[in-house]
Design a protein around this motif. Structure first.
Motif, short mmCIF file in Angstrom:
data_model
loop_
_atom_site.label_atom_id
_atom_site.label_comp_id
_atom_site.label_asym_id
_atom_site.label_seq_id
_atom_site.Cartn_x
_atom_site.Cartn_y
_atom_site.Cartn_z
N VAL A 28 45.22 35.00 42.79
CA VAL A 28 44.57 33.95 43.59
C VAL A 28 43.20 33.58 43.02
N ILE A 29 43.01 32.27 42.88
CA ILE A 29 41.70 31.74 42.48
C ILE A 29 41.25 30.80 43.60
N LYS A 30 40.02 30.97 44.06
CA LYS A 30 39.48 30.05 45.05
C LYS A 30 39.21 28.70 44.37
N TYR A 31 39.54 27.63 45.08
CA TYR A 31 39.41 26.29 44.51
C TYR A 31 38.00 26.05 43.97
N ASP A 32 36.99 26.41 44.75
CA ASP A 32 35.60 26.16 44.33
C ASP A 32 35.27 26.89 43.03
N ASP A 33 35.80 28.11 42.88
CA ASP A 33 35.57 28.86 41.64
C ASP A 33 36.24 28.17 40.46
N TYR A 34 37.45 27.67 40.69
CA TYR A 34 38.20 26.98 39.63
C TYR A 34 37.40 25.76 39.14
N VAL A 35 36.89 25.00 40.09
CA VAL A 35 36.18 23.77 39.75
C VAL A 35 34.82 24.08 39.10
N SER A 36 34.09 25.04 39.66
CA SER A 36 32.75 25.32 39.12
C SER A 36 32.81 25.95 37.73
N LEU A 37 33.86 26.75 37.46
CA LEU A 37 33.98 27.41 36.15
C LEU A 37 34.79 26.59 35.15
N GLY A 38 35.68 25.71 35.66
CA GLY A 38 36.31 24.72 34.80
C GLY A 38 37.69 25.04 34.25
N SER A 39 38.13 26.32 34.31
CA SER A 39 39.46 26.65 33.82
C SER A 39 39.88 28.02 34.34
N GLU A 40 41.18 28.28 34.27
CA GLU A 40 41.69 29.58 34.72
C GLU A 40 41.15 30.71 33.83
N ALA A 41 41.08 30.46 32.53
CA ALA A 41 40.59 31.48 31.59
C ALA A 41 39.15 31.88 31.92
N LYS A 42 38.31 30.89 32.22
CA LYS A 42 36.91 31.18 32.53
C LYS A 42 36.77 31.90 33.87
N VAL A 43 37.67 31.59 34.79
CA VAL A 43 37.67 32.28 36.08
C VAL A 43 37.98 33.76 35.86
N LYS A 44 38.99 34.04 35.02
CA LYS A 44 39.35 35.44 34.71
C LYS A 44 38.20 36.16 34.04
N ASP A 45 37.57 35.49 33.08
CA ASP A 45 36.44 36.10 32.36
C ASP A 45 35.30 36.45 33.31
N ALA A 46 35.14 35.62 34.33
CA ALA A 46 34.05 35.84 35.29
C ALA A 46 34.43 36.84 36.38
N GLY A 47 35.66 37.36 36.31
CA GLY A 47 36.12 38.34 37.30
C GLY A 47 36.35 37.76 38.68
N LYS A 48 36.64 36.46 38.71
CA LYS A 48 36.81 35.77 40.00
C LYS A 48 38.28 35.63 40.42
N LEU A 49 39.21 36.12 39.59
CA LEU A 49 40.62 36.06 39.97
C LEU A 49 40.96 37.34 40.74
N SER A 50 41.53 37.19 41.92
CA SER A 50 41.90 38.37 42.71
C SER A 50 43.41 38.56 42.72
N VAL A 51 43.84 39.80 42.80
CA VAL A 51 45.27 40.12 42.89
C VAL A 51 45.54 40.58 44.32
N GLU A 52 46.46 39.86 44.98
CA GLU A 52 46.70 40.09 46.41
C GLU A 52 48.14 40.54 46.66
N GLY A 53 48.31 41.34 47.70
CA GLY A 53 49.63 41.84 48.06
C GLY A 53 50.28 41.08 49.20
N LYS A 54 51.28 41.73 49.82
CA LYS A 54 52.11 41.06 50.83
C LYS A 54 51.36 40.68 52.10
N GLU A 55 50.26 41.37 52.38
CA GLU A 55 49.54 41.11 53.63
C GLU A 55 48.54 39.97 53.51
N TYR A 56 48.31 39.48 52.30
CA TYR A 56 47.28 38.45 52.10
C TYR A 56 47.63 37.17 52.85
N VAL A 57 46.68 36.66 53.64
CA VAL A 57 46.85 35.39 54.35
C VAL A 57 46.26 34.28 53.49
#
Length: 364
Positions: A322-351
């Protein structure tokens, strides 16, 4: 999910439908112009999708959609089958939310079925017919429940109490959605009966161009009349919106809107309001092949969200990235989001939250 456009004959329902769907439902200056319901699949305007398209540059973009149904105009006596009453009530029962169009403009060239403009009377005309139909449902259910209650069945006694409260409210002219019922009882005892007046409603005040921005006296009366209903009111100059949709050039449309003091078409606001009314929200998938908005109910979990793409995704769900929309837009790409540690891994309970950008891992 379906939202049904309802109202008295000749208040602008079909013109509104044409604006929303770009279909051309017949609209004319006489009652019962619409007989069979017209159905349109309408894209939900979303600036976030446009921004993701700009960043990802995918091969295609698919927006979220809402199904809009233009239902035949209703008249007094519809609950008893007058006019197209039975058909109207059957069509509205199949929808998930109601867009109730009220005429809030004066124009001697457009006839009114009751001779003069009075949106409160018009609203009450339709409310009464829908309430009478719901009262029939209550009475039928009560007959069965009373017999069980007499035997001392505790569940039946509880249901009888709720039904009698609904009956009292409906007979007093109160719609089911506005009757004070405990939340658990509403969920367990009221919702399964699918009352027409329990559906969420958005009142669309159809005004002339001069009142498109600030409304008018008619609109203020509507707002006052519905303040206890848990309903929204939206002001829309439907005739003007129809003129705007006839313009092919985007810049011309924008100039037209600016001239009357609007920053965007009212129809776009209405579509978003209908989406919200249906208790829906959006999450995104974003890749070079496709950027897409997916529709899920508010409160859906990650596996349920995955199931909207394919049932196998839900059955074999492992995790969601999961990437928050604002993080995606402010950082500009999925790769940059990962590099910044902003991508979270969520399980079955995540809403899932509105605007989440998601990838799913699954195994079947």
């Amino acid at each position: 999910m379906k939202a049904g456009i309802v109202g008295l004959p000749n208040v602008g329902k079909s013109t509104l439908f044409n604006c929303l769907s770009n279909a051309k439902a017949q609209s004319a200056n006489f009652p019962f112009c619409t007989i069979e319901p017209n159905i349109g699949i309408v894209n939900v305007p979303d600036m976030r999708l446009e921004k993701l398209e700009e960043l990802v540059k995918p091969e295609r973009v698919l927006p979220a959609t809402v199904e809009i149904v233009d239902i035949a105009g209703l008249v007094k006596g519809a609950s008893k089958g007058e006019g197209l009453g039975n058909q109207f009530l059957g069509n509205i029962r199949e929808t998930d939310a109601i867009l109730h169009v009220l005429r809030c403009f004066d124009n001697d060239n457009v006839v009114h079925v009751d001779g003069n403009v009075n949106p409160i009377r018009d609203k009450e005309t339709i409310d009464i017919e829908l309430q009478l139909k719901d009262l029939e449902t209550v009475d039928k259910k009560l007959e069965k429940v009373k017999r069980a209650a007499k035997t001392g069945n505790k569940e039946a006694i509880k249901e009888q109490e709720v039904l009698l409260k609904l009956k009292e409210g409906l007979e007093a002219g109160i719609s089911v959605r506005a009757i004070d019922i405990a939340e658990d009882d509403r969920k367990e005892l009221v919702a399964p009966l699918q009352f027409i007046t329990d559906k969420p409603v958005l009142y669309v005040c159809n005004v002339d161009e001069d009142a498109a921005v600030n409304g008018n006296e008619y609109v203020e009366k509507v707002k006052e009349a519905v303040k206890d209903e848990h309903a929204e009111v939206l002001v829309l100059a439907v005739g003007t919106e129809a003129d705007i949709t006839e313009l092919d050039d985007f810049e011309e449309r924008k100039m037209f809107l600016n001239d009357i003091g609007l920053d965007e078409a009212g129809s776009a606001k209405l579509i978003r309001s209908a989406y919200k009314l249906l208790n829906q929200q959006t999450y995104f998938t974003a890749g070079v092949k496709e950027v897409r908005a997916w529709t899920i109910p508010v409160g859906a979990t990650a596996p349920q969200a995955a199931g909207v793409i394919h049932t196998d995704f839900e059955k074999g769900f492992i995790r969601a990235e999961v990437i928050k929309y604002d993080d995606y837009v402010s950082l500009g790409s999925e790769a940059k989001v990962k590099d910044a540690g902003k991508l979270s891994v969520e399980g079955k309970e995540y809403v899932v939250q509105d605007g989440d950008v998601m990838h799913f891992r699954f195994n079947v």
